[in-house]
Design an enzyme around this catalytic site. Structure first.
Site, short mmCIF file in Angstrom:
data_model
loop_
_atom_site.label_atom_id
_atom_site.label_comp_id
_atom_site.label_asym_id
_atom_site.label_seq_id
_atom_site.Cartn_x
_atom_site.Cartn_y
_atom_site.Cartn_z
N ASP A 194 0.85 -1.18 0.00
CA ASP A 194 0.00 0.00 0.00
C ASP A 194 0.89 1.23 0.00
O ASP A 194 1.86 1.32 0.79
CB ASP A 194 -0.90 0.01 1.24
N ASN A 202 -2.46 12.88 -3.38
CA ASN A 202 -3.49 13.38 -4.30
C ASN A 202 -3.97 14.77 -3.89
O ASN A 202 -4.17 15.65 -4.74
CB ASN A 202 -4.68 12.42 -4.33
N HIS A 207 -5.01 14.65 -8.76
CA HIS A 207 -5.21 13.26 -9.21
C HIS A 207 -4.38 12.88 -10.43
O HIS A 207 -3.93 11.72 -10.52
CB HIS A 207 -6.70 13.01 -9.44
N ASP A 211 -2.13 9.58 -10.51
CA ASP A 211 -2.11 8.51 -11.51
C ASP A 211 -0.68 8.22 -11.97
O ASP A 211 -0.28 7.07 -12.12
CB ASP A 211 -2.97 8.89 -12.71
N GLU A 238 -4.69 2.39 -4.34
CA GLU A 238 -3.23 2.53 -4.26
C GLU A 238 -2.57 1.26 -3.71
O GLU A 238 -1.44 1.30 -3.25
CB GLU A 238 -2.87 3.73 -3.37
#
Length: 326
Positions: A194, A202, A207, A211, A238
């Site tokens: 994780d 973010n 965002h 990505d 994630e």
């Protein structure tokens, strides 16, 4: 229709060609077998000949030998061959049919019968060629469909953002791995990863940057898993998963440490992280655990403990909490 006459007698060639005049056929009567081979596309090629009128008995290479020779070429398999034979040679017709002849006429040839047989033979040749062409087209379409289906299957098992396996692919690999373990006893190790403080990432950078971060982390993780049989997947959001076949816990821990070190070397900036760069927490678990804990649950619990212990580290289920890799 296109008719080829192969006969050693110039007179017989002329008589056969004349007899075929009412059909409007394009008749070719070469003087030598080599010329006939060229017109038939031998030893390899194509031909527009629809019917071959072939003398059964010739002085050098007889009709049976020539017939066997041409039938050895795939592009001549559909060519209709009518043997031309004298009445006293009819006992050899069984050999001719066994060699691939379709029909026969006897000398002296009756023009009406010859025209009817040649026209019928030409229709057969064209029907067989048409069928073969359709079969080739169908095979091409089937092959193309199979390629497209394979591409669709690959797409259905691939995460669109990161390019690694998706959750569906992981679930399939997970079930296969457990089944293999049940049958053979080969060990299976699972890593759940994780990204630490990803929401902060973010919130801070947006965002699109998030990505890009997921893509970079996926590449790093993939680079540390070298065997094609292992599965590297985006598990969700994630979170990533690494399924290692025929691997004991110690091997899984080594892979986890390599991932931690590779991410540290990648130094992906994370302005909202206490360390200033992207890190991951990793839970490691192996199949064959005691009690009723599943492999996924054990890896997930180990991941929780890694986060609780300060993140940026790997924890193996059933062992004491580990310090971050150095």
């Amino acid at each position: 229709m296109n008719v080829l006459i192969v006969d050693d007698s110039p007179l017989m060639r002329a008589m056969l060609a004349s007899a075929l005049t009412p059909t409007g056929a394009a008749v070719t009567a070469p003087a030598t077998l080599d010329d006939a081979r060229t017109l038939l596309g031998m030893p390899g090629g194509v031909t527009d000949v629809d019917v071959l009128l072939l003398d059964l008995v010739m002085p050098d290479t007889d009709g049976l030998t020539f017939l066997r020779e041409l039938r050895a070429h795939p592009h001549l398999e559909d060519l209709s061959v009518i043997m031309v034979t004298a009445m006293q040679e009819e006992d050899r017709l069984d050999e001719a049919f066994a060699a691939g002849a379709n029909d026969y006429v006897t000398k002296p040839v009756r023009p009406g019968a010859l025209c009817a047989r040649a026209s019928s033979a030409a229709r057969l040749t064209r029907a067989l060629r048409s069928r073969r062409e359709r079969e080739a087209e169908l095979k091409m379409l089937n092959d193309r469909l199979a390629d497209l289906n394979a591409q669709l299957e690959t797409l259905s098992l691939t995460d669109g953002l990161t390019g690694i396996s998706n959750r569906r692919a992981f679930d399939q690999g997970y079930e296969r791995a457990l089944a293999l373990h049940t049958r053979t006893g080969l060990p299976v190790t699972l890593l759940l990863l994780d990204i630490d403080h990803f929401k902060r990432y973010n919130d801070t950078l947006g965002h699109p940057a998030g990505d890009a971060c997921l893509q970079q982390v996926a590449r790093v993780v993939r680079s540390q898993v070298n065997r094609a049989a292992d599965v590297v997947a985006r598990y969700g959001g994630e979170e990533f998963a690494v399924l290692l076949l025929d691997t004991h816990l110690q091997g899984g821990r080594c892979v986890a440490d390599r991932i931690l070190a590779a991410l540290r070397d990648a130094a992906i900036p994370h302005p909202a992280h206490p360390l200033g760069q992207v890190t991951v927490s990793i839970g490691v678990a192996g199949h064959g655990l005691s009690g009723m804990v599943s492999l996924k649950d054990a890896a997930d619990e180990a991941l929780y403990r890694a986060k609780a212990a300060g993140r940026a580290r790997a924890v193996v289920w059933g062992e004491t909490d580990a310090a971050p890799a150095t």
